[in-house]
Design a protein around this motif. Structure first.
Motif, PDB file in Angstrom:
ATOM      1  N   ASN A  51     -36.305 -49.125  12.691  1.00  0.00           N
ATOM      2  CA  ASN A  51     -36.849 -50.137  13.411  1.00  0.00           C
ATOM      3  C   ASN A  51     -35.569 -50.953  14.247  1.00  0.00           C
ATOM      4  OD1 ASN A  51     -39.380 -49.024  13.157  1.00  0.00           O
ATOM      5  ND2 ASN A  51     -40.014 -50.769  11.813  1.00  0.00           N
ATOM      6  N   SER A  52     -35.956 -51.481  15.204  1.00  0.00           N
ATOM      7  CA  SER A  52     -34.827 -52.364  15.875  1.00  0.00           C
ATOM      8  C   SER A  52     -35.670 -53.026  16.974  1.00  0.00           C
ATOM      9  CB  SER A  52     -33.697 -51.645  16.259  1.00  0.00           C
ATOM     10  OG  SER A  52     -32.736 -52.272  16.963  1.00  0.00           O
ATOM     11  N   THR A  53     -35.130 -54.344  17.196  1.00  0.00           N
ATOM     12  CA  THR A  53     -35.443 -54.990  18.541  1.00  0.00           C
ATOM     13  C   THR A  53     -34.150 -55.409  19.269  1.00  0.00           C
ATOM     14  OG1 THR A  53     -37.516 -55.964  17.650  1.00  0.00           O
ATOM     15  CG2 THR A  53     -36.480 -57.083  19.659  1.00  0.00           C
ATOM     16  N   ARG A  54     -33.352 -56.132  18.506  1.00  0.00           N
ATOM     17  CA  ARG A  54     -32.134 -56.534  19.412  1.00  0.00           C
ATOM     18  C   ARG A  54     -31.067 -55.611  19.693  1.00  0.00           C
ATOM     19  NH1 ARG A  54     -34.470 -60.498  16.838  1.00  0.00           N
ATOM     20  NH2 ARG A  54     -35.022 -58.761  15.275  1.00  0.00           N
ATOM     21  N   THR A  55     -30.547 -54.676  18.584  1.00  0.00           N
ATOM     22  CA  THR A  55     -29.734 -53.747  18.644  1.00  0.00           C
ATOM     23  C   THR A  55     -30.273 -52.583  19.726  1.00  0.00           C
ATOM     24  OG1 THR A  55     -29.285 -54.121  16.488  1.00  0.00           O
ATOM     25  CG2 THR A  55     -28.043 -52.095  17.627  1.00  0.00           C
ATOM     26  N   ARG A 104     -28.954 -45.352  14.777  1.00  0.00           N
ATOM     27  CA  ARG A 104     -29.551 -46.108  13.682  1.00  0.00           C
ATOM     28  C   ARG A 104     -30.341 -45.295  12.699  1.00  0.00           C
ATOM     29  NH1 ARG A 104     -32.005 -52.236  13.366  1.00  0.00           N
ATOM     30  NH2 ARG A 104     -29.937 -52.480  13.967  1.00  0.00           N
ATOM     31  N   HIS A 132     -22.748 -52.327  10.087  1.00  0.00           N
ATOM     32  CA  HIS A 132     -23.758 -52.445  11.294  1.00  0.00           C
ATOM     33  C   HIS A 132     -22.493 -53.094  12.218  1.00  0.00           C
ATOM     34  CE1 HIS A 132     -26.314 -53.584  14.268  1.00  0.00           C
ATOM     35  NE2 HIS A 132     -26.973 -54.159  13.690  1.00  0.00           N
ATOM     36  N   GLN A 135     -22.957 -55.402  15.311  1.00  0.00           N
ATOM     37  CA  GLN A 135     -23.476 -56.971  14.747  1.00  0.00           C
ATOM     38  C   GLN A 135     -22.162 -57.860  14.481  1.00  0.00           C
ATOM     39  OE1 GLN A 135     -26.817 -58.138  14.896  1.00  0.00           O
ATOM     40  NE2 GLN A 135     -25.738 -59.991  14.583  1.00  0.00           N
ATOM     41  N   PRO A 264     -28.204 -62.963  11.967  1.00  0.00           N
ATOM     42  CA  PRO A 264     -28.263 -61.569  12.913  1.00  0.00           C
ATOM     43  C   PRO A 264     -29.624 -61.346  13.177  1.00  0.00           C
ATOM     44  CG  PRO A 264     -28.142 -60.951  10.611  1.00  0.00           C
ATOM     45  CD  PRO A 264     -28.071 -62.427  10.627  1.00  0.00           C
ATOM     46  N   GLY A 265     -30.728 -62.123  12.804  1.00  0.00           N
ATOM     47  CA  GLY A 265     -32.236 -61.573  12.978  1.00  0.00           C
ATOM     48  C   GLY A 265     -32.461 -60.248  12.634  1.00  0.00           C
ATOM     49  N   PRO A 266     -33.749 -59.988  12.550  1.00  0.00           N
ATOM     50  CA  PRO A 266     -34.903 -60.944  12.519  1.00  0.00           C
ATOM     51  C   PRO A 266     -34.982 -62.048  11.422  1.00  0.00           C
ATOM     52  CG  PRO A 266     -35.880 -58.874  11.673  1.00  0.00           C
ATOM     53  CD  PRO A 266     -34.276 -58.632  12.142  1.00  0.00           C
TER      54      PRO A 266
HETATM   55  N1   CP Z   1     -29.655 -57.665  14.085  1.00  0.00           N
HETATM   56  C1   CP Z   1     -30.340 -56.607  14.136  1.00  0.00           C
HETATM   57  O1   CP Z   1     -29.804 -55.645  13.864  1.00  0.00           O
HETATM   58  O2   CP Z   1     -31.535 -56.603  14.626  1.00  0.00           O
HETATM   59  P1   CP Z   1     -32.575 -55.582  14.995  1.00  0.00           P
HETATM   60  O3   CP Z   1     -32.670 -54.876  13.605  1.00  0.00           O
HETATM   61  O4   CP Z   1     -33.745 -56.161  15.713  1.00  0.00           O
HETATM   62  O5   CP Z   1     -31.856 -54.536  15.717  1.00  0.00           O
END
Ligand code: CP
Length: 307
Positions: A51-55, A104, A132, A135, A264-266
């Protein structure tokens, strides 16, 4: 081709400062000089088996803003759900004629496996506990924007070091750029093996500490890490984790205004960072990191797909 390619980006370990700086400089130049047709008509496949939002979204935005077409594939809804492996999936996507693969995976080393089997550039968007790199590049970008040269700076990376690919990539990136790193966390999530990492050249150092309060005052920036519950680290933290290792409102108040707060989030609100600290955008650079992510990923895509 079946080999690694100089245009792959699999990790920051071993990457020279000049190469890192070239990516950061290109990202900086794209703030003012992105035409929108740099990768006109190219196709970038985002293969996200975690899962990922930002990347994922920032790779997608970066591709679109360079004129490329993103192709997004996740494990759910693809034939990975029927058991097809990551490498087989990547080989099939490559056979469709895409120009680069952004990968990923939960498997440490998985991006390198794809790169070995692939004839097109592969960018690691996070592989298990390993690295990563984009990041860390965006973190270095923000640190340079705020602090200037990182030579001689001191950065604390705090929390679930053991399971964090963000920590590993940042450790290599910061050391390459001449910054010293203090790794801070509970003994269950940080052991002394990290002290055996020696920077090549320069005066940068790596320290291990279990005392956040003792470290906080002496650093230029503090990078908080998410507890990686999906890698079972939830079981390795005690009920007083926030009190000992969280960036609480009380700790944040003790920090000087010029000390940077990154994550780095979340974010697990109220665990590694209090909600009031996260919501204070004058105090932290969390959303600035996200904005930098698009610039840095544009630079990384342009490095991978020369025009
Ligand atoms: N920082 C980071 O990798 O966030 P995601 O998992 O949402 O991509």
């Amino acid at each position: 081709m079946d080999s690694l390619d100089a245009r792959d980006l699999l990790g920051l370990e071993g990457m020279a400062a000049a190469e890192i700086q070239a990516i950061l400089d290109r990202a900086r130049s794209l703030k003012t000089s992105c035409r929108g047709d740099e990768l006109n008509g190219r196709v970038v496949a985002n293969i996200f088996f975690e899962n990922s939002t930002r990347t994922r979204c920032s790779f997608e935005v970066a591709a679109v803003q360079l004129g490329a077409h993103p192709l997004n594939l996740s494990a759910t809804g693809s034939s990975a759900a029927k058991g097809e492996s990551l490498v087989d999936t990547a080989n099939n996507i490559e056979a469709m004629g895409v120009d680069a693969l952004v990968v990923r995976t939960g498997a440490s080393g998985g991006a390198a496996l794809v790169a070995k089997a692939s004839g097109i550039p592969v960018i690691n968007a996070g592989d298990g506990r390993h690295e990563h790199p984009t990041q860390a590049l965006l973190d270095l970008f923000v640190l340079q924007e705020r602090l200037g040269s990182l030579e001689g700076r001191r950065v604390a990376i705090v929390g679930d070091i053991l399971n964090s690919r963000v920590a590993r990539s940042n450790l290599h990136g910061l050391l390459a750029m001449g910054a010293s790193v203090v790794l801070v966390g509970p003994p269950t999530l940080l052991d002394s093996s990290f002290e055996s990492i020696h920077p090549t050249g320069g005066n940068a150092t790596v320290e291990v500490s279990h005392d956040l309060d003792g470290v906080l005052e002496g650093v230029d920036a503090v990078m908080m890490l998410r507890i990686q519950r999906e890698r079972a680290s939830g079981g390795a933290i005690s009920s007083d984790y926030r009190r000992l290792y969280g960036l609480t409102a009380q700790r944040a108040r003790r920090m000087r205004p010029e000390q940077l707060i990154l994550h780095p989030g979340p974010v697990n609100r109220g665990v590694e960072m209090d909600a009031s600290v996260l919501d204070d955008l004058d105090k932290n650079a969390v959303l600035e990191q996200v904005t930098a992510g698009v610039l840095v990923r544009k630079a990384v895509l342009m490095r991978a797909i020369p025009v």
